[in-house]
Each structure stands twice: as structure tokens, then as C-alpha cells.
Write a protein that holds these residues in place. Structure first.
Motif, PDB file in Angstrom:
ATOM      1  N   GLY A 284       0.815  -1.200   0.000  1.00  0.00           N
ATOM      2  CA  GLY A 284       0.000   0.000   0.000  1.00  0.00           C
ATOM      3  C   GLY A 284       0.852   1.254   0.000  1.00  0.00           C
ATOM      4  N   LYS A 285       1.942   1.227  -0.790  1.00  0.00           N
ATOM      5  CA  LYS A 285       2.915   2.316  -0.780  1.00  0.00           C
ATOM      6  C   LYS A 285       3.409   2.609  -2.201  1.00  0.00           C
ATOM      7  CE  LYS A 285       3.356   1.569   3.842  1.00  0.00           C
ATOM      8  NZ  LYS A 285       2.811   0.224   4.015  1.00  0.00           N
ATOM      9  N   ILE A 286       4.014   3.787  -2.373  1.00  0.00           N
ATOM     10  CA  ILE A 286       4.861   4.089  -3.519  1.00  0.00           C
ATOM     11  C   ILE A 286       6.304   4.030  -3.019  1.00  0.00           C
ATOM     12  CG2 ILE A 286       5.466   5.740  -5.331  1.00  0.00           C
ATOM     13  CD1 ILE A 286       2.631   4.721  -5.591  1.00  0.00           C
ATOM     14  N   HIS A 287       7.183   3.389  -3.781  1.00  0.00           N
ATOM     15  CA  HIS A 287       8.573   3.202  -3.381  1.00  0.00           C
ATOM     16  C   HIS A 287       9.501   3.929  -4.339  1.00  0.00           C
ATOM     17  CE1 HIS A 287       7.665  -0.111  -0.468  1.00  0.00           C
ATOM     18  NE2 HIS A 287       6.594  -0.209  -1.251  1.00  0.00           N
ATOM     19  N   ARG A 288      10.688   4.304  -3.825  1.00  0.00           N
ATOM     20  CA  ARG A 288      11.722   4.900  -4.660  1.00  0.00           C
ATOM     21  C   ARG A 288      13.057   4.218  -4.363  1.00  0.00           C
ATOM     22  NH1 ARG A 288      14.251  11.019  -4.608  1.00  0.00           N
ATOM     23  NH2 ARG A 288      14.906  10.311  -2.534  1.00  0.00           N
ATOM     24  N   ILE A 289      13.704   3.726  -5.421  1.00  0.00           N
ATOM     25  CA  ILE A 289      15.002   3.081  -5.269  1.00  0.00           C
ATOM     26  C   ILE A 289      15.958   3.617  -6.333  1.00  0.00           C
ATOM     27  CG2 ILE A 289      13.992   0.964  -4.297  1.00  0.00           C
ATOM     28  CD1 ILE A 289      14.412  -0.379  -7.031  1.00  0.00           C
ATOM     29  N   ASN A 290      17.240   3.358  -6.139  1.00  0.00           N
ATOM     30  CA  ASN A 290      18.221   3.624  -7.175  1.00  0.00           C
ATOM     31  C   ASN A 290      18.131   2.553  -8.242  1.00  0.00           C
ATOM     32  OD1 ASN A 290      19.476   5.976  -5.965  1.00  0.00           O
ATOM     33  ND2 ASN A 290      20.413   4.575  -4.479  1.00  0.00           N
ATOM     34  N   LYS A 304      13.807   1.509  12.190  1.00  0.00           N
ATOM     35  CA  LYS A 304      14.017   1.716  13.625  1.00  0.00           C
ATOM     36  C   LYS A 304      15.458   2.083  13.948  1.00  0.00           C
ATOM     37  CE  LYS A 304      10.231  -1.382  14.864  1.00  0.00           C
ATOM     38  NZ  LYS A 304       9.836  -2.663  15.531  1.00  0.00           N
ATOM     39  N   GLU A 305      16.373   1.727  13.053  1.00  0.00           N
ATOM     40  CA  GLU A 305      17.779   2.074  13.246  1.00  0.00           C
ATOM     41  C   GLU A 305      18.133   3.414  12.612  1.00  0.00           C
ATOM     42  OE1 GLU A 305      16.928  -1.197  12.272  1.00  0.00           O
ATOM     43  OE2 GLU A 305      17.037  -1.632  14.431  1.00  0.00           O
ATOM     44  N   GLY A 306      17.142   4.067  12.007  1.00  0.00           N
ATOM     45  CA  GLY A 306      17.381   5.356  11.401  1.00  0.00           C
ATOM     46  C   GLY A 306      17.871   5.298   9.970  1.00  0.00           C
ATOM     47  N   LYS A 307      17.879   4.098   9.380  1.00  0.00           N
ATOM     48  CA  LYS A 307      18.311   3.960   7.992  1.00  0.00           C
ATOM     49  C   LYS A 307      17.132   4.204   7.052  1.00  0.00           C
ATOM     50  CE  LYS A 307      21.876   0.509   9.057  1.00  0.00           C
ATOM     51  NZ  LYS A 307      22.346  -0.878   8.804  1.00  0.00           N
ATOM     52  N   PRO A 308      17.376   4.821   5.891  1.00  0.00           N
ATOM     53  CA  PRO A 308      16.277   5.064   4.949  1.00  0.00           C
ATOM     54  C   PRO A 308      15.727   3.759   4.392  1.00  0.00           C
ATOM     55  CG  PRO A 308      18.389   5.571   3.930  1.00  0.00           C
ATOM     56  CD  PRO A 308      18.678   5.313   5.381  1.00  0.00           C
ATOM     57  N   THR A 309      14.432   3.743   4.163  1.00  0.00           N
ATOM     58  CA  THR A 309      13.772   2.606   3.532  1.00  0.00           C
ATOM     59  C   THR A 309      13.360   3.001   2.115  1.00  0.00           C
ATOM     60  OG1 THR A 309      11.516   3.196   4.185  1.00  0.00           O
ATOM     61  CG2 THR A 309      12.856   1.990   5.802  1.00  0.00           C
ATOM     62  N   SER A 310      12.823   2.047   1.368  1.00  0.00           N
ATOM     63  CA  SER A 310      12.370   2.341   0.003  1.00  0.00           C
ATOM     64  C   SER A 310      11.056   3.106  -0.021  1.00  0.00           C
ATOM     65  CB  SER A 310      12.220   1.042  -0.795  1.00  0.00           C
ATOM     66  OG  SER A 310      11.189   0.226  -0.245  1.00  0.00           O
ATOM     67  N   LEU A 311      10.365   3.209   1.119  1.00  0.00           N
ATOM     68  CA  LEU A 311       9.057   3.842   1.171  1.00  0.00           C
ATOM     69  C   LEU A 311       9.152   5.325   0.809  1.00  0.00           C
ATOM     70  CD1 LEU A 311       8.559   1.194   2.776  1.00  0.00           C
ATOM     71  CD2 LEU A 311       7.063   2.504   4.278  1.00  0.00           C
ATOM     72  N   ALA A 348       4.023  13.020  -3.500  1.00  0.00           N
ATOM     73  CA  ALA A 348       5.090  13.824  -2.906  1.00  0.00           C
ATOM     74  C   ALA A 348       5.715  13.036  -1.754  1.00  0.00           C
ATOM     75  CB  ALA A 348       4.539  15.159  -2.401  1.00  0.00           C
ATOM     76  N   PRO A 349       7.012  13.219  -1.508  1.00  0.00           N
ATOM     77  CA  PRO A 349       7.706  12.390  -0.514  1.00  0.00           C
ATOM     78  C   PRO A 349       7.149  12.539   0.890  1.00  0.00           C
ATOM     79  CG  PRO A 349       9.067  14.260  -1.194  1.00  0.00           C
ATOM     80  CD  PRO A 349       7.912  14.201  -2.133  1.00  0.00           C
ATOM     81  N   GLY A 350       6.963  11.394   1.541  1.00  0.00           N
ATOM     82  CA  GLY A 350       6.544  11.376   2.931  1.00  0.00           C
ATOM     83  C   GLY A 350       5.078  11.614   3.167  1.00  0.00           C
ATOM     84  N   LYS A 351       4.275  11.734   2.105  1.00  0.00           N
ATOM     85  CA  LYS A 351       2.861  12.049   2.267  1.00  0.00           C
ATOM     86  C   LYS A 351       2.026  10.785   2.473  1.00  0.00           C
ATOM     87  CE  LYS A 351       3.445  16.473   1.711  1.00  0.00           C
ATOM     88  NZ  LYS A 351       3.259  17.425   2.844  1.00  0.00           N
ATOM     89  N   ASN A 352       0.888  10.992   3.147  1.00  0.00           N
ATOM     90  CA  ASN A 352      -0.063   9.919   3.424  1.00  0.00           C
ATOM     91  C   ASN A 352      -1.306  10.173   2.580  1.00  0.00           C
ATOM     92  OD1 ASN A 352      -2.008   8.160   4.528  1.00  0.00           O
ATOM     93  ND2 ASN A 352      -1.227   8.395   6.602  1.00  0.00           N
ATOM     94  N   TYR A 353      -1.698   9.186   1.767  1.00  0.00           N
ATOM     95  CA  TYR A 353      -2.821   9.358   0.841  1.00  0.00           C
ATOM     96  C   TYR A 353      -4.119   8.741   1.352  1.00  0.00           C
ATOM     97  CZ  TYR A 353       0.476  11.638  -2.079  1.00  0.00           C
ATOM     98  OH  TYR A 353       1.407  12.555  -2.533  1.00  0.00           O
ATOM     99  N   GLY A 354      -4.116   8.360   2.633  1.00  0.00           N
ATOM    100  CA  GLY A 354      -5.370   8.194   3.337  1.00  0.00           C
ATOM    101  C   GLY A 354      -5.969   6.825   3.487  1.00  0.00           C
TER     102      GLY A 354
END
Length: 471
Positions: A284-290, A304-311, A348-354
Motif C-alpha cells: 500500500g505504498k509508492i517506493h523509490r530506489i536507485n 528503527k535504526e534510522g536507515k532510509p527505507t524504500s518507502l 510527494a515524498p513522505g505524504k499519506n494518501y489516506g
């Protein structure tokens, strides 16, 4: 941000100028499980047509996984099939209403002659308000063509949901070998395809597919090198976790932006109460990867370790269309709502679409999902459709071949079998047109390097068409 509501076959004013007529009431009146005095035909239209088509066309010439006798249909409507996305209606209808509805559906199964096919296309010429186009047939004989990619030599790569990839040249389909194992069940299979931004140098392409693991499956992406008619050096660059037993809501559109980030849409796999709002899973997400599958350091969500995820976003239901605006660079997305509430969003990054905290739709069995259409911290859609048109592939019209449409957004409709054209003024949708009416279930639409629009259509022997303007 202005939003609009599109009511098929009418439109309702809600934040932007569209149209209106009295048929709105029949799509908005049913918001609870209560059914009173409706005929089987009315119950079918209100509760079944959003998935199975207004004329029951899905019930003709199809394989019936759970049987098509009266007792089979009564059981299916009553109890549902959760893993196939079929809800239970035993609390919605009385036993008599379920039996009457089952009998009504059987009439559609057994009486093809009763269907009205007079509105089917009579030629390959289609007129719209501003432009007339003809369809050139590029490919036929494809089993549910899902995604398309265009090669420099003018040939075309097309995925079949059943698990095959074809190179199309001179109207000949040549199968590409080396496809990963896919689970071609329900809505899953081999889905989208995109080329690496440096494809001409490295010949790398990306495939999204439903990856099996025992009785479970998930949305995954591999990249591989195209050598002749074979894929080699496969590497999985994305795997949505967790795997699930359901066979629907895979999402699975992909697109590269100008910075060579790969965006991937993933559906919530039918588990809306747990997946889309949780940052601990991929669903239920949009992901961004290299391009190599690694995670960009500036992605908005951390573990939880502060590392970025693909979300990249959350709260998405089943996104099956994404496209970058050719001028602004914004990512536009179309996603399936429930019964009503299909959406167009700007991602847009970090947004919640409900989803499912807010929605303009209701459950397939007529019950309420949520009483909220807006909420603090939730991004509202630019437009939502009532009832659902089942939006699929999405593309912006560019170039000068279609000047009256230039800058508009194209969205394929699976349910109503047409190509939807949205005229835009910035973020405002100022009007819509239904193009290629009844051409078939439009699965994908792309602007090709040759400057023409291509559509992939499931019906009519599984075809790809090129739209050519007619003077």
C-alpha cells in the motif's frame, strides 16, 4: 489543492468545473448494508457492476474457478472468496435476494444473444470533441498485455500477465526467453516493464511481477540484460514485504524520473486494515530506489535504526498508473478505490494518501469503510470517480501530433473500456472526455518516442494500437 469528482456517466461539481445530472443519486444513495425491495438487476448494478461490468460481460466466455451452477453462485455471493478479492454478501442480502441475484447472473452466462453489442466500434476511426484518430494495429494475439516499452529500432516490448514477454516488430510477436517465475493468478502475473535510462548502452530493463513463495506471493522487480531474444544476468532489485496469500492488489507500475530514481507502486494486497498505514511493511505504498536497487539516502521514511527505507508514500490502495508530468516533473498517480473513489493524486515524498482512513468509496458489499473523506495530515485526491472506472496505465500527451490534447492526462479504464482524457490547468482538472469508447479493457497507455500514443487493450484478441490523428 482543488479536487474533482467524476461520476460515470455524469459528472458532479466539487471543487472544479465538471458536469451534473440526476443519475448521481443512484451511485451515492447506497452507503449501508441494508437492501430493501431491489430487483436482481438493481442489486447487480449497485453491488456487482463495479467489478464485473454493467452488462455482465465478465460472465461470458470465462472460466469459472468456483463453478457456475446456481448453488455455486449462491455460495460464492453468500460467503465470498477473500483471497480472490470477492467479499461476502450474506449480511447484505436476504437468502432470497442472493438466489434471485444468482439466477440473474446465470441468465447472463447462458444468454449471450441477450447482450447488446450494437455500441461496439464499427471501424478503426474514433471521433472526439477536438480530434479524430484512427487506430493502427501494432500487435494482436496477446494474453492480457500489461506493460509496454519502446526500443530505438522502432520495435516494442510487451508483457503478458500470463508470464511472457514479447518483442513486436512488423506485427510479428517474438517471445523473449529468460523471464522469472511468476504466479499468474488473480490480478498477478508478469506486469510492468521499463527500460534503464542508459538502455542504449547497457541493454538493461526492469520487470515487475508477482513473485511466488510457496502458497504466498508478492510484488517484486528484477532487472536483466537483453541479449538478442533472451534475458540474462537477472537481479532482484525490489521485493515488497511481507508476502501474502491474496491474489489481488499488486499495484505494480514503474517509472524513472529525470534523476534516474525508479518509482514502484505496490498495492495493499487486500489487507487495508494493517498494511497501507503501517511503515513496517511495503504494501500500500509508492517506493523509490536507485537503478541498482539500493536505497536513496534522502528517502523520507526511516527504519528503527534510522536507515532510509524504500518507502516514498503510504496510504495507497492499489496504484496501477504513474507518470511524470513533462513540465513540472511531478509524479501523478492513479489508483483503484473500492466501490467508488478511484483517485488521481500527485505523489510527494513522505505524504499519506489516506487509505483506509479516508475514502470517497464504500465496500463492495455496500457497507461503510470510513465516514471521513478528509482528515488532518492526509493528502486529498485531485479527482475521484464515482462509480469506479478501474483506472490503469497513465500518460501525459506530449509533442505536436495531438495539439488539441497536448498537456492532458490519459488514463485507461478497465471497467468501462475506454481511454479517459483529463484536460488540465495546472493541478485543476477542467474537463474530461471518453476516447475509444468500447475498444476493450485499456490496460496501458504510453507516449512513444515516435510521438504517438499507444494503448494496450485486453479484449479484441489482446492488442496494441497506435493512435494516428486524421486530418
Amino acid at each position: 489543492m482543488n479536487k474533482s469528482v467524476f461520476i460515470v456517466p455524469s459528472l458532479l461539481i466539487c471543487g472544479a468545473t465538471i458536469f451534473f445530472n440526476s443519475s448521481v443519486a443512484k451511485y451515492t444513495a447506497v452507503t449501508s448494508a441494508a437492501v430493501s425491495g431491489k430487483t436482481p438487476a438493481e442489486n447487480y448494478q449497485n453491488y456487482c457492476s463495479s467489478c464485473h461490468g454493467e452488462k455482465m460481460d465478465a460472465f461470458v466466455d470465462r472460466d469459472w474457478k468456483h463453478g457456475n451452477k446456481l448453488s455455486d453462485l449462491v455460495r460464492g455471493i453468500s460467503k465470498g472468496y477473500a483471497d480472490d478479492g470477492m467479499p461476502a454478501f450474506e449480511k447484505t442480502f436476504t437468502a432470497k435476494e442472493i438466489e434471485e441475484l444468482s439466477s440473474y447472473i446465470i441468465e447472463g452466462i447462458n444468454n449471450r444473444a441477450a447482450y447488446d453489442f450494437d455500441d461496439q466500434p464499427k471501424s478503426n476511426i474514433f471521433k472526439s470533441d477536438k480530434l479524430t484518430v484512427k487506430l493502427d494495429t501494432i500487435a494482436t494475439g496477446l494474453d492480457v498485455p500489461w506493460g509496454m516499452a519502446f526500443l530505438k529500432d522502432g520495435s516494442l516490448l510487451v508483457t503478458e500477465r500470463g508470464g511472457k514477454l514479447y518483442k513486436v516488430a512488423n506485427k510479428k510477436n517474438t517471445e523473449i526467453k529468460g523471464i522469472p517465475e511468476v504466479l499468474a493468478q488473480g490480478q498477478g502475473g508478469l506486469m510492468d516493464i521499463v527500460l534503464h535510462p542508459d538502455f542504449e548502452k547497457n541493454q538493461i530493463l526492469y520487470l515487475s511481477y508477482s513473485k511466488p513463495k510457496g502458497k504466498l506471493a508478492t510484488t517484486a522487480v528484477v532487472h536483466a540484460k537483453l541479449e538478442g531474444n533472451t534475458l540474462v544476468n537477472q537481479k532482484m532489485v525490489f521485493e515488497a514485504l511481507p508476502y501474502a496469500s491474496t491474489r489481488h492488489h499488486y499495484g505494480s507500475r514503474m517509472a524513472f524520473d529525470k534523476n534516474n530514481y525508479l518509482f514502484i507502486s505496490v498495492g495493499e494486497r487486500g489487507n487495508e486494515r494493517e498494511n497501507p498505514q503501517s511503515l513496517d511493511n511495503s504494501l500500500g505504498k509508492i517506493h523509490r530506489i536507485n537503478a541498482d536497487g539500493s536505497i536513496p539516502a534522502d528517502n523520507p521514511f526511516k527504519d528503527k535504526e534510522g536507515k532510509p527505507t524504500s518507502l516514498y508514500t503510504c496510504g495507497n490502495r492499489n496504484p496501477q498508473g504513474i507518470a511524470f508530468h513533462p513540465v513540472t516533473g511531478e509524479l501523478w498517480e492513479t489508483e483503484h478505490g473500492p466501490r467508488g473513489g478511484d483517485e488521481i493524486n500527485i505523489i510527494a515524498p513522505g505524504k499519506n494518501y489516506g487509505w483506509p482512513l479516508t475514502s470517497y468509496g464504500i465496500n463492495y458489499n455496500g457497507t461503510t469503510i470510513t465516514d471521513k473523506t478528509t482528515a488532518p495530515g492526509i493528502e486529498e485526491p485531485l479527482l475521484y470517480w464515482l462509480p469506479s472506472i478501474a483506472p490503469s496505465g497513465t500518460a501525459f500527451v506530449t509533442g505536436d501530433n495531438y495539439k488539441p490534447w497536448k498537456g492532458a492526462l490519459l488514463v485507461g479504464s478497465l471497467r468501462f473500456k475506454y481511454l479517459n482524457l483529463c484536460y488540465l490547468d495546472g493541478h485543476k482538472i477542467t474537463g474530461q472526455e471518453k476516447l475509444l469508447k468500447n475498444i476493450g479493457r485499456v490496460r496501458d497507455v504510453r507516449m512513444a518516442p515516435d510521438g504517438y500514443i499507444y494503448v494496450a487493450v485486453e479484449d479484441n484478441k489482446g492488442s496494441v494500437y497506435r493512435l494516428v490523428p486524421v486530418n
